[in-house]
Scaffold this motif. Structure first.
Motif, PDB file in Angstrom:
ATOM      1  N   SER A   1       0.761  -1.273  -0.123  1.00  0.00           N
ATOM      2  CA  SER A   1       0.187  -0.013   0.087  1.00  0.00           C
ATOM      3  C   SER A   1       1.063   1.218  -0.027  1.00  0.00           C
ATOM      4  CB  SER A   1      -0.794   0.080   1.103  1.00  0.00           C
ATOM      5  OG  SER A   1      -1.604  -1.028   1.300  1.00  0.00           O
ATOM      6  N   PHE A   2       1.847   1.246   0.765  1.00  0.00           N
ATOM      7  CA  PHE A   2       2.827   2.368   0.610  1.00  0.00           C
ATOM      8  C   PHE A   2       3.628   2.778  -0.560  1.00  0.00           C
ATOM      9  CE2 PHE A   2       7.077   4.234   1.735  1.00  0.00           C
ATOM     10  CZ  PHE A   2       6.490   5.562   2.385  1.00  0.00           C
ATOM     11  N   LYS A   3       3.936   1.674  -1.208  1.00  0.00           N
ATOM     12  CA  LYS A   3       4.682   1.872  -2.642  1.00  0.00           C
ATOM     13  C   LYS A   3       3.450   2.203  -3.593  1.00  0.00           C
ATOM     14  CE  LYS A   3       7.806  -1.900  -2.083  1.00  0.00           C
ATOM     15  NZ  LYS A   3       8.408  -3.231  -2.540  1.00  0.00           N
ATOM     16  N   LEU A   4       2.263   1.717  -3.617  1.00  0.00           N
ATOM     17  CA  LEU A   4       1.168   2.129  -4.493  1.00  0.00           C
ATOM     18  C   LEU A   4       0.973   3.809  -4.113  1.00  0.00           C
ATOM     19  CD1 LEU A   4      -1.061   1.696  -6.420  1.00  0.00           C
ATOM     20  CD2 LEU A   4      -2.459   0.759  -4.488  1.00  0.00           C
TER      21      LEU A   4
ATOM     22  N   ASN B   1       3.979  14.743 -10.872  1.00  0.00           N
ATOM     23  CA  ASN B   1       4.565  15.087 -12.220  1.00  0.00           C
ATOM     24  C   ASN B   1       3.617  15.755 -13.248  1.00  0.00           C
ATOM     25  OD1 ASN B   1       7.133  13.903 -11.689  1.00  0.00           O
ATOM     26  ND2 ASN B   1       6.396  11.765 -12.284  1.00  0.00           N
ATOM     27  N   SER B   2       2.290  15.191 -13.047  1.00  0.00           N
ATOM     28  CA  SER B   2       1.421  15.603 -13.993  1.00  0.00           C
ATOM     29  C   SER B   2       1.075  17.086 -13.413  1.00  0.00           C
ATOM     30  CB  SER B   2      -0.153  14.809 -13.971  1.00  0.00           C
ATOM     31  OG  SER B   2       0.312  13.599 -14.395  1.00  0.00           O
TER      32      SER B   2
ATOM     33  N   LEU C   1       3.556   5.862  -5.783  1.00  0.00           N
ATOM     34  CA  LEU C   1       3.647   6.040  -7.214  1.00  0.00           C
ATOM     35  C   LEU C   1       2.125   6.800  -7.598  1.00  0.00           C
ATOM     36  CD1 LEU C   1       3.839   4.774  -9.936  1.00  0.00           C
ATOM     37  CD2 LEU C   1       2.046   3.043  -9.624  1.00  0.00           C
ATOM     38  N   ILE C   2       1.341   6.714  -6.576  1.00  0.00           N
ATOM     39  CA  ILE C   2       0.166   7.919  -7.099  1.00  0.00           C
ATOM     40  C   ILE C   2       0.683   9.272  -6.808  1.00  0.00           C
ATOM     41  CG2 ILE C   2      -2.271   8.375  -6.233  1.00  0.00           C
ATOM     42  CD1 ILE C   2      -2.851   5.618  -5.726  1.00  0.00           C
ATOM     43  N   LEU C   3       1.568   9.448  -5.603  1.00  0.00           N
ATOM     44  CA  LEU C   3       1.958  10.633  -5.469  1.00  0.00           C
ATOM     45  C   LEU C   3       2.807  11.258  -6.623  1.00  0.00           C
ATOM     46  CD1 LEU C   3       2.449  10.509  -1.518  1.00  0.00           C
ATOM     47  CD2 LEU C   3       0.456  11.596  -2.766  1.00  0.00           C
TER      48      LEU C   3
END
Length: 322
Positions: free
Chosen positions: A55-58, A68-69, A61-63
């Motif tokens: 969950s922390f890795k996900l 970036n966007s 990734l979302i952050l």
């Protein structure tokens, strides 16, 4: 009599051994529950820790995707919304402010990493070893150039084209890591990188063709509008003509140049690749004492970020003073 007396203790000893063996065969071993627990597989605590790690890795990734966007969209908006060049912010001021924020956050993280011994860490890794700290000035300069060029690219490219072009840093980073780190990639990875480069080239060529066709159509529509023929036939020409007339108010608006944007983002990708690979090489290189050559604990990543942000701020201030 003596033989009879000697045989009695032996028979008693044999019976005691038999009883002990029987008790061992009947009573279960004390460590049996431990063995059974070990054979049951991962415990609930291990499963929860694995889930929390995933969950922390996900979350990271979302952050990263949002960061970036968001940075591209906000940067593009702020560079094109200004009515004139005089009202645009200075990119150098923005970069120095960002680096000051990074420096503050890196110092806080280093403080927690060293358990409150931040000043001692600065003394050990910066003041006592200035040559080792000066190695970080190279990626600091490269990242400063990259950030400056990114805003030049955002001022001349649309957000989708910029995002596609900026993905070339994956290809440049792979090439630089092969040269500097001796890293090896599989054939599948090289195929994916090649397809990425081909896709970027197709998008760039399509954008350049659209720009060329748009310019030719604008000239034709403008001539027809001047003759009073093409207003009803193609309203886009009239709208473009009116927009050009309305924007011609004496103020110099920021213009876009596709070639300048592409060159800026290409150089930024090269700077990003060189800085990232060099920084990784510095982090992985074992550190030793300068006088004795004895191995010492490696410098933490947070302290390296402190050094990088500090040098970036210094270079930005020098550039601003000039």
């Amino acid at each position: 009599m003596t033989s009879v007396d000697d045989s009695k203790p032996s028979s008693v000893a044999q019976s005691a051994d038999v009883e002990a063996a029987a008790s061992k065969s009947v009573d279960p071993p004390r460590d049996k529950p431990v063995v059974e627990a070990a054979n049951k597989g991962p415990t609930s605590t291990g499963i929860m820790s694995g889930m929390s790690s995933s969950s922390f890795k996900l979350l990271l990734l979302i952050l990263m995707v949002l960061q970036n966007s968001g940075a591209v969209l906000v940067g593009r908006h702020t560079r094109t919304v200004a009515p004139s060049k005089d009202e645009l912010y200075v990119v150098n001021h923005l970069i120095v402010s960002i680096e000051l924020g990074k420096l503050t956050l890196a110092l806080i993280l280093e403080h927690f990493h060293t358990k409150g011994r931040l000043l001692q860490s600065v003394k050990d890794n910066v003041l006592d070893r200035p040559i080792d700290a000066l190695k970080i000035i190279i990626p600091s300069l490269l990242y400063l150039i990259q950030n400056s060029l990114l805003y030049v690219a955002l001022s001349n490219l649309t957000a989708p084209i910029f995002q596609v072009m900026y993905q070339c840093k994956l290809l440049t980073t792979a090439l630089v890591s092969v040269v500097m780190l001796g890293r090896r990639y599989s054939m599948k990875q090289w195929v994916c990188l090649t397809l990425l480069g081909v896709g970027v080239a197709i998008v760039v060529l399509g954008e350049s063709d659209d720009k060329t066709k748009g310019g030719e159509e604008g000239e034709d529509d403008g001539s027809e509008v001047g003759e009073g023929k093409g207003i009803d036939a193609d309203p886009r020409g009239a709208a473009a003509k009116l927009e050009a007339t309305e924007s011609d108010d004496g103020s110099e608006r920021p213009t876009q140049n596709l070639f300048v944007g592409l060159v800026a983002v290409t150089i930024a990708c090269m700077c990003s690749a060189l800085a990232g690979v060099y920084f990784e090489k510095v982090l992985k290189k074992p550190t030793t004492e300068s006088g004795t050559g004895v191995a010492r604990p490696p410098v933490s990543m947070w302290m390296r970020n402190v050094q990088m942000a500090f040098f970036s701020v210094c270079i930005g201030l020098i550039q601003y003073s000039q």
